[in-house]
Design an enzyme around this catalytic site. Structure first.
Site, PDB file in Angstrom:
ATOM      1  CB  SER A 427      -0.917   0.021   1.236  1.00 41.61           C
ATOM      2  OG  SER A 427      -0.133   0.048   2.413  1.00 41.61           O
ATOM      3  CD  GLU A 460      -4.831   2.807  -4.780  1.00 42.27           C
ATOM      4  OE1 GLU A 460      -5.132   4.015  -4.749  1.00 42.27           O
ATOM      5  OE2 GLU A 460      -4.013   2.290  -3.996  1.00 42.27           O
TER       6      GLU A 460
END
Length: 593
Positions: A427, A460
């Site tokens: 992340s 993402e």
């Protein structure tokens, strides 16, 4: 200033002024609407007639109540009409010159005990109060749009404001069914002070061509549960209005995060101010319209110029919550899954966790028992990465430590067959840093799932400068097949969501450090004023203060912006072991389970 506020004047009958007038009239107040533009006054009456008619049709009020509401709203074109008001709320254009002129004229019209409130969200209440002969009666009363529906009202005191005036309008706000939050005088106050910095960064991200407008907005809606994406929200607020607010914030803070990004000035100068103009970041069906229509920037649906690779089997490395959730996602979508952990026991425990999760879905009627059994049968737990020899896609979901991930990718490089796609779920760490330890960096990509992976729709998709086009196409196709929404972003700290979310959280902490507002008031302001599902301090305690601090440090290190430096209070709490819900104490204390 202690008298009940039964007659209230609203100066300026635009969208916000009309909304405030409606909220007051519905609550039984006599409302004097004042606007020098008689057409605006007529439109305000028509708006109130239409909204109350809808309320009657929906059986929320009776026809008699509707007539009473309409009778309580009178409109005038001269400030002299405010003479009998106990409170005057100005909602005129957001310039000092216009607002100061209104206050000077009101001084000659109203009683010395009449409270004067400004509806500004960007200008100094203190500076406006200084223009009045009775600055002690001047304060800010910041409603949110649409005023009849939005519950938050920020009550803004200057150093000159008398406490009885604050108490009177706070009581009024509660009688309107609103949630008043007391704040001091600084541009943006609480809600806009946090919101506009975030919107500005989103505009800068778009301007830098880091991600498309659609992907930025989808990422924040799906990744954070927000009602609107930041660029769509800028169009709703007005690009010019946002720029004005940011200019005021920057003049007070000198924080680069508040310096309006150039694209806001460019759009404003071109008259592309958002929905009201029919075009801003998006294009709308008409000026004032709400429906987005295709334009030159709208992505075209197609299979894509590059075909992806065939994926039928997936390896997931890790045994924690995220690894288990990702394995569950792939298994439910029909993929054969190898779930590898550091030991067979850990892998078995991870599969047991998946079984429990699937069982909950069955009990809630979201999944059949047959589908549960089929999904579980597709998952093979393993105690070694050697089991990844034949997978088409290997997804790493281990601890957020660069050296551990690099070691794992060196192993994947040796174990996985040629042509296998290697994905990291990091992340915040650079994807290229793990790609470079392999002999095939073109096969490496980021797939950032959000927690809990089975429920969160966003992924993402992070390309490095080395990632092959067909690898990118493969991962996007896989995301769609597992019913996730992929958004494209480059390999830089925070990607889209964390790069926009964590500076906002950090700024909320700074507000508390500066004793500007309380934890509860800030959380309330963002939930009621911004539509956020959780306030910033609720969210920080859920995410974990140590995790939040680590992400803040990565963002600060990458972008070198002083405004991104982690708030000292966050560092102190982490040093003290107060990490949030998982330790029983973070910004708040929690009962131990």
């Amino acid at each position: 200033m202690d008298t009940p506020l039964t007659t209230i004047a609203v100066v300026g009958l635009g969208t916000m002024g009309t909304g405030i007038a409606e909220a007051l009239a519905r609550a039984g107040r006599e409302v004097i609407g004042i606007d020098i533009d008689e057409a605006a006054a007529r439109q305000a009456v028509a708006t109130l007639e239409a909204s109350t008619e809808r309320a009657v049709r929906r059986e929320r009020i009776t026809e008699q109540e509707r007539r009473d509401i309409l009778a309580r709203f009178r409109t005038f074109s001269d400030l002299q009409a405010a003479a009998e008001a106990e409170l005057v709320i100005e909602v005129v254009p957001e310039t000092y010159e216009i607002k100061q002129q209104v206050f000077r004229e009101l001084d000659a019209v109203v009683s010395p005990t009449t409270i004067l409130a400004t509806g500004t969200n960007a200008l100094s209440v203190t500076r406006l109060a200084a223009e009045s002969q009775h600055p002690e009666r001047v304060l800010g009363l910041h409603f949110f749009n649409p005023a009849p529906a939005m519950r938050l009202v920020e009550v803004v005191s200057s150093v000159l404001t008398a406490p009885p005036a604050v108490e009177s309008v706070t009581r009024l706000a509660r009688e309107l069914g609103k949630e008043p939050v007391a704040v001091g005088d600084r541009p943006g106050f609480v809600a806009d002070g946090l919101l506009f910095g975030y919107l500005n960064q989103a505009a800068a991200m778009y301007e830098a061509n880091y991600a498309s407008r659609e992907d930025i907005d989808a990422a924040m809606k799906l990744g954070c549960g927000l009602p609107m994406g930041p660029l769509a929200l800028l169009d709703l607020i007005g690009v010019d209005t946002a720029r004005t607010v940011l200019e005021a914030m920057y003049s007070a803070s000198h924080d680069r995060l508040h310096a309006p990004t150039p694209v806001l000035g460019q759009l404003s100068a071109a008259g592309l101010t958002g929905r009201k103009a029919g075009r801003g970041f998006y294009t709308y069906d008409a000026p004032g319209g709400q429906t987005v229509v295709p334009d030159a920037l709208t992505p075209v649906e197609s299979a894509g110029p590059v075909p992806g690779r065939e994926v039928s089997s997936v390896g997931v490395a890790g045994s924690g919550t995220m690894a288990s959730g990702i394995a569950e996602v792939f298994a439910k979508a029909g993929y054969t899954v190898v779930l590898a952990a550091r030991s067979q026991e850990k892998a078995d425990a991870a599969k047991a966790r998946i079984a429990k999760s699937l069982g909950r879905s069955v009990s809630k009627g979201r999944l059949t028992e047959e589908a549960r059994d089929e999904a579980l049968a597709r998952i093979t737990p393993a105690g070694t990465l050697d089991s990844f020899a034949e997978v088409d896609l290997a997804v790493e979901a281990v601890v957020e430590d660069l050296e551990i991930k690099r070691d794992l990718f060196q192993t994947l490089d040796k174990v996985c067959k040629p042509g296998a796609v290697l994905a990291t779920t990091t992340s915040s760490l650079p994807v290229v840093a793990v790609a470079r330890v392999t002999s095939r960096p073109e096969d490496v990509i980021g797939m950032h799932f959000f927690n809990p992976a089975p429920a969160m729709k966003l992924v993402e998709v992070v390309r490095t400068v080395l990632t092959a086009d067909d690898v990118h196409a493969t991962v996007r196709e896989v995301c769609v097949k597992v019913r996730k929404h992929p958004v494209d972003c480059g390999d830089r700290a925070g990607f889209i969501v964390n790069a926009l979310l964590f500076p906002y959280l950090n700024n909320a902490i700074k507000m508390v450090e500066e004793h500007y507002a309380s934890l509860d008031d800030i959380d309330t302001a963002m939930k009621l004023g911004g539509g956020y599902p959780m306030g910033p301090f609720e969210l920080l305690d859920v995410v974990g203060l140590d995790v939040s601090l680590a992400i803040e440090k990565v963002l600060h290190s990458e972008f070198r912006d002083p405004g991104l430096a982690p708030a000292p209070l966050l560092e102190h709490l982490v040093a003290a072991g107060c990490l949030g819900r998982k330790t029983g104490r973070g910004f708040r204390e929690y009962a131990r389970r």
